[in-house]
Design an enzyme around this catalytic site. Sequence first.
Site, PDB file in Angstrom:
ATOM      1  CG  HIS A 126       1.982 -10.086  -7.408  1.00 59.32           C
ATOM      2  ND1 HIS A 126       2.576 -11.290  -6.971  1.00 59.32           N
ATOM      3  CD2 HIS A 126       2.487  -9.375  -6.064  1.00 59.32           C
ATOM      4  CE1 HIS A 126       3.807 -11.237  -6.042  1.00 59.32           C
ATOM      5  NE2 HIS A 126       3.601  -9.937  -5.549  1.00 59.32           N
TER       6      HIS A 126
HETATM    7  C1  LIG Z   1       2.741  -7.447   1.133  1.00 56.89           C
HETATM    8  C2  LIG Z   1       3.155  -7.297  -0.225  1.00 56.89           C
HETATM    9  C3  LIG Z   1       4.403  -8.146  -0.713  1.00 56.89           C
HETATM   10  C4  LIG Z   1       4.739  -7.875  -1.922  1.00 56.89           C
HETATM   11  N1  LIG Z   1       6.003  -8.626  -2.340  1.00 56.89           N
HETATM   12  C5  LIG Z   1       6.451  -8.415  -3.617  1.00 56.89           C
HETATM   13  C6  LIG Z   1       7.676  -9.097  -4.137  1.00 56.89           C
HETATM   14  O1  LIG Z   1       8.158  -9.809  -3.217  1.00 56.89           O
HETATM   15  N2  LIG Z   1       8.092  -8.842  -5.332  1.00 56.89           N
HETATM   16  C7  LIG Z   1       7.263  -7.999  -6.043  1.00 56.89           C
HETATM   17  O2  LIG Z   1       7.899  -8.053  -7.180  1.00 56.89           O
HETATM   18  N3  LIG Z   1       6.156  -7.317  -5.819  1.00 56.89           N
HETATM   19  C8  LIG Z   1       5.963  -7.454  -4.671  1.00 56.89           C
HETATM   20  N4  LIG Z   1       4.806  -6.866  -4.058  1.00 56.89           N
HETATM   21  C9  LIG Z   1       4.171  -6.019  -4.885  1.00 56.89           C
HETATM   22  C10 LIG Z   1       4.985  -4.486  -4.991  1.00 56.89           C
HETATM   23  O3  LIG Z   1       4.743  -3.912  -3.830  1.00 56.89           O
HETATM   24  C11 LIG Z   1       4.187  -3.553  -5.942  1.00 56.89           C
HETATM   25  O4  LIG Z   1       4.374  -4.226  -7.323  1.00 56.89           O
HETATM   26  C12 LIG Z   1       4.973  -2.216  -6.055  1.00 56.89           C
HETATM   27  O5  LIG Z   1       5.081  -1.777  -4.914  1.00 56.89           O
HETATM   28  C13 LIG Z   1       4.246  -1.273  -7.047  1.00 56.89           C
HETATM   29  O6  LIG Z   1       4.869  -0.132  -7.129  1.00 56.89           O
HETATM   30  P1  LIG Z   1       3.956   1.225  -7.615  1.00 56.89           P
HETATM   31  O7  LIG Z   1       4.975   2.316  -7.567  1.00 56.89           O
HETATM   32  O8  LIG Z   1       3.556   0.825  -8.843  1.00 56.89           O
HETATM   33  O9  LIG Z   1       2.923   1.382  -6.600  1.00 56.89           O
HETATM   34  P2  LIG Z   1       2.836   1.550  -4.808  1.00 56.89           P
HETATM   35  O10 LIG Z   1       3.979   1.116  -4.227  1.00 56.89           O
HETATM   36  O11 LIG Z   1       1.570   1.163  -4.342  1.00 56.89           O
HETATM   37  O12 LIG Z   1       2.621   3.097  -4.947  1.00 56.89           O
HETATM   38  C14 LIG Z   1       1.620   3.791  -5.226  1.00 56.89           C
HETATM   39  C15 LIG Z   1       1.481   5.108  -4.225  1.00 56.89           C
HETATM   40  O13 LIG Z   1       0.706   5.969  -4.864  1.00 56.89           O
HETATM   41  C16 LIG Z   1      -0.261   6.352  -3.737  1.00 56.89           C
HETATM   42  N5  LIG Z   1      -1.550   6.829  -4.388  1.00 56.89           N
HETATM   43  C17 LIG Z   1      -2.583   6.191  -4.930  1.00 56.89           C
HETATM   44  N6  LIG Z   1      -3.627   6.920  -5.459  1.00 56.89           N
HETATM   45  C18 LIG Z   1      -3.129   8.032  -5.219  1.00 56.89           C
HETATM   46  C19 LIG Z   1      -3.942   9.343  -5.400  1.00 56.89           C
HETATM   47  N7  LIG Z   1      -5.063   9.446  -5.791  1.00 56.89           N
HETATM   48  N8  LIG Z   1      -3.126  10.422  -5.239  1.00 56.89           N
HETATM   49  C20 LIG Z   1      -1.909  10.583  -4.397  1.00 56.89           C
HETATM   50  N9  LIG Z   1      -1.336   9.438  -4.231  1.00 56.89           N
HETATM   51  C21 LIG Z   1      -1.827   8.249  -4.608  1.00 56.89           C
HETATM   52  C22 LIG Z   1      -0.375   5.385  -3.058  1.00 56.89           C
HETATM   53  O14 LIG Z   1      -0.690   5.957  -1.666  1.00 56.89           O
HETATM   54  C23 LIG Z   1       0.892   4.499  -3.052  1.00 56.89           C
HETATM   55  O15 LIG Z   1       1.726   4.963  -1.716  1.00 56.89           O
HETATM   56  C24 LIG Z   1       4.320  -6.996  -3.015  1.00 56.89           C
HETATM   57  C25 LIG Z   1       3.067  -6.274  -2.488  1.00 56.89           C
HETATM   58  C26 LIG Z   1       2.748  -6.359  -0.961  1.00 56.89           C
HETATM   59  C27 LIG Z   1       1.560  -5.661  -0.686  1.00 56.89           C
END
Ligand SMILES: Cc1cc2nc3c(=O)[nH]c(=O)nc-3n(C[C@H](O)[C@H](O)[C@H](O)COP(=O)(O)OP(=O)(O)OC[C@H]3O[C@@H](n4cnc5c(N)ncnc54)[C@H](O)[C@@H]3O)c2cc1C
Lengths: 217, 595
Positions: free
Chosen positions: B523
């Site tokens: 987080h």
């Molecule tokens: C084990 C674990 C448990 C979690 N549990 C919770 C929970 O219970 N509750 C909660 O609220 N949150 C939880 N989280 C946090 C949650 O996963 C994230 O807040 C959420 O997934 C964020 O979504 P996002 O779309 O911002 O980023 P992400 O899901 O990280 O997606 C971003 C994507 O962008 C891609 N990317 C990055 N850079 C580039 C680039 N230069 N070019 C192309 N692609 C790129 C990455 O590969 C990734 O697939 C947890 C996280 C983990 C790791």
Amino acid sequence: MQGLAGAAACGTVLASSGRAGPVAAPPYRPQFFDAAEWAFLVAACDRLIPADASGPGAVALDVPRFIDRQMDTPYAHGAQWYMSGPFMAGPDNLGYQLPYAPRELYRHGIAGMNAHAATRHGRPFAALSAALQDDLLRAAERGSLVFGDVPSATFFEQLLANVMEGAFSDPIHGGNTGMGGWAMLGFPGARADFMDWVDQYGVHYPLGSVSISGERA
Amino acid sequence: MSTDARRLDPVDVVIVGGGWAGCIMAKEMTEAGRSVVVLERGPDRGTASDGAYPASIDELEGNFRYKLFQDLSKHTVTIRNNSRQVALPYRRMAAFLPGEGVGGAGLHWSGVHFRIPPDDLRLRTRVIEKYGAKFIPEGMNLQDYGVTYEELEPFFDRAEKVFGTSGEAYKVNGQVVGKGNVFSPSRSDHFPLPALKDVYTAHLFRKAATEAGFHPYSLPAANASRQYVNPYGAQMGPCNFCGYCSGYACYMYSKASPNVNILPVLRRHPLFELRAACNVLKVELDSDGRRATGVTYADAEGNTVTQPAELVILSAFQFHNVRLMLLSGIGKPYDPARNEGVVGRNFVYQNVTTSTVWLDPKVETNQYVGTGGGGVAFDDFNSENFDHGPLGFVGGSPVWVNQAGVKAIAAAYSGGPPGTPRWGSAWKAGMIDTYRHSLRIDAHGTNMAYRDVYLDLDPTWKDAHGQPLLRMTFDWKDNDIRMNRYVVDKIGNVAKAMGARRVHLTSREFGKPFDTRQYQTTHLGGGAVMGTDPGTSALNRYLQSWDVHNVFVIGANAFPQGTGYNPTGMVAALAYWAAHHIRTTYLARPGPLAG
Ligand SMILES: Cc1cc2nc3c(=O)[nH]c(=O)nc-3n(C[C@H](O)[C@H](O)[C@H](O)COP(=O)(O)OP(=O)(O)OC[C@H]3O[C@@H](n4cnc5c(N)ncnc54)[C@H](O)[C@@H]3O)c2cc1C
Ligand code: SF4
């Protein structure tokens, strides 16, 4: 963390190899470790998780075999770690900063442990008494041995981590034989369905462990 | 401009990153009739391939070889505790575990799904109203989000319906309707699914917290308590408490993920294209740097490709978003010495510590039974729910039992009570006792933003494409340590009410620096925050870059400071909020969104 506090306790429990001399290796031909390294690995595993009243030890669980097999994975070649230089030392809390993958840590670390055993006691680690082996392992854990540029604590942490993985991961990886590690914990393994046990409060789940390949304990 | 790059035909919208934020934005933009390309750096993933039982139920691969996580060998960050140190590469996964591949971390997250407390959205204003401006410690950058709970409510509601969130409401349309969190604000509707059952440890915690005078509630969880079909027509099955949420794709199609809840529909849309294994290198800007013209990326074969687009959405995860802004020259980089600039400013984390309670050895706590988002919490010491006046710190912590399923290797690592050796027979006995008869209670607290805690580009280390790594300058601060210690002390009262045999309260210690070797949470927040003042925020309140109006940046990067809750509920609501304003205003009249 509290390695010293446990010293007394270690001396009073049932150890599987309380006598001097190497422990008999299971019939497995290691692919990565040479004979001297393998002897160390088997002996160290036997001290880290000894067989006792709580359950089987790391040797019976084939943890050395697990580690040998792991050495052939991308992980052991460092493929999952950021391994670009420059490599600079820093405070411990900023994490691992050596240019070595797990395979190299084992090569350096085991040679270092055997060298310390030879200098102090005139014999390789595997030929020492359990008490002397424990002393050396504790010294490595505390970081008080020097193996060239690999701190002994770094090697010890690598070894301990892989030993725990070997004893408690799915048998598909070569350790946790007969799911003995899971049985001693009461962990059902790959059952992964507790729909009817969520609100059975305070009582242990009745079914034994299963593995990914369908073995039952 | 990358002149040697292959140029593709333009599309309307290019989206960087295929996680929750990226998939929500892609769905919304295709609904608005725009052509969309999502570029995802990692492999394509889905439940059928990555969550197939029983091969996926492998703790070694899932939690120790990080099968679904970011490939650190190619991309990582450097970290230091303060700007006098040399930051060193984060070479092995430990403190935080970023995701990679289609679905992002949303494929292998846990599922705790919160709305942010209303007071957290205007924390600066609230603190000054209640305690006066002098209450804010020197060096703390306390800010408001620039958006209110009332404005976000429809989008929280939307996200819960898309995720199939299980929970119990307290107030709907101003009426008390159930036994939900008494501190939570009114909602426009109930949760789409009833709360999950309590596992035993959560049940005990609920009872003990009530006896201790607190107000427990069921954690809102994006783990389906029943079969569910979401507004997109995507289907979920009931969670069976298998214990393999965190680090795994859910083999039961029960945990919300972009892969289960959005992509099955999105993938069939004629205006949508997903390109996996495409790593975006930078956003291309026009000659005066005021408009984005597209993005340049490296494809799986190593070609450099430029994808022109009218609108660029960065949704690559909190710190990847900040890095892409810095690499592309979008917004003024933060300079801590002069206290100027905004990109990299207000980098924050989650201030979590876990305490352990041992029960009677005849009682089995079955810690392997559990679901990622399930559990029981109380908020008596979260947000502005308590009087900070006499305490002298800003922030707070929800406290909870969130038994997500403790498996065997993790149990071995955790070992026995403090004082037990880490190996040998004493370890074995202590570890088995702990696994079978203990439970864990988290204080999941806030981390405030500080002038000397920030993100910038590292001068030394590079990624696999030769671009500088992001550098994190981060440490725990006195205000946050005191907050944690105050709340953890309250856990002692709950443990007592549980009839604990033994209690180990873990709190943050003064003088102990942030340790990158110990898992805490993923987080991470801030670094390109939203707000109403371009002097202290990189994005306006619609998550639009102040400087380059056709770039929107969606993620926890927008949080001006940490919050006590898990971030994803807020990230999803912000994505729907930004998408709504893009659809209703921006697409017709592209330009800076005002008001
Ligand atoms: C084990 C674990 C448990 C979690 N549990 C919770 C929970 O219970 N509750 C909660 O609220 N949150 C939880 N989280 C946090 C949650 O996963 C994230 O807040 C959420 O997934 C964020 O979504 P996002 O779309 O911002 O980023 P992400 O899901 O990280 O997606 C971003 C994507 O962008 C891609 N990317 C990055 N850079 C580039 C680039 N230069 N070019 C192309 N692609 C790129 C990455 O590969 C990734 O697939 C947890 C996280 C983990 C790791
Ligand atoms: S605990 Fe439930 S939601 Fe989590 S992976 Fe298992 S079945 Fe899916």
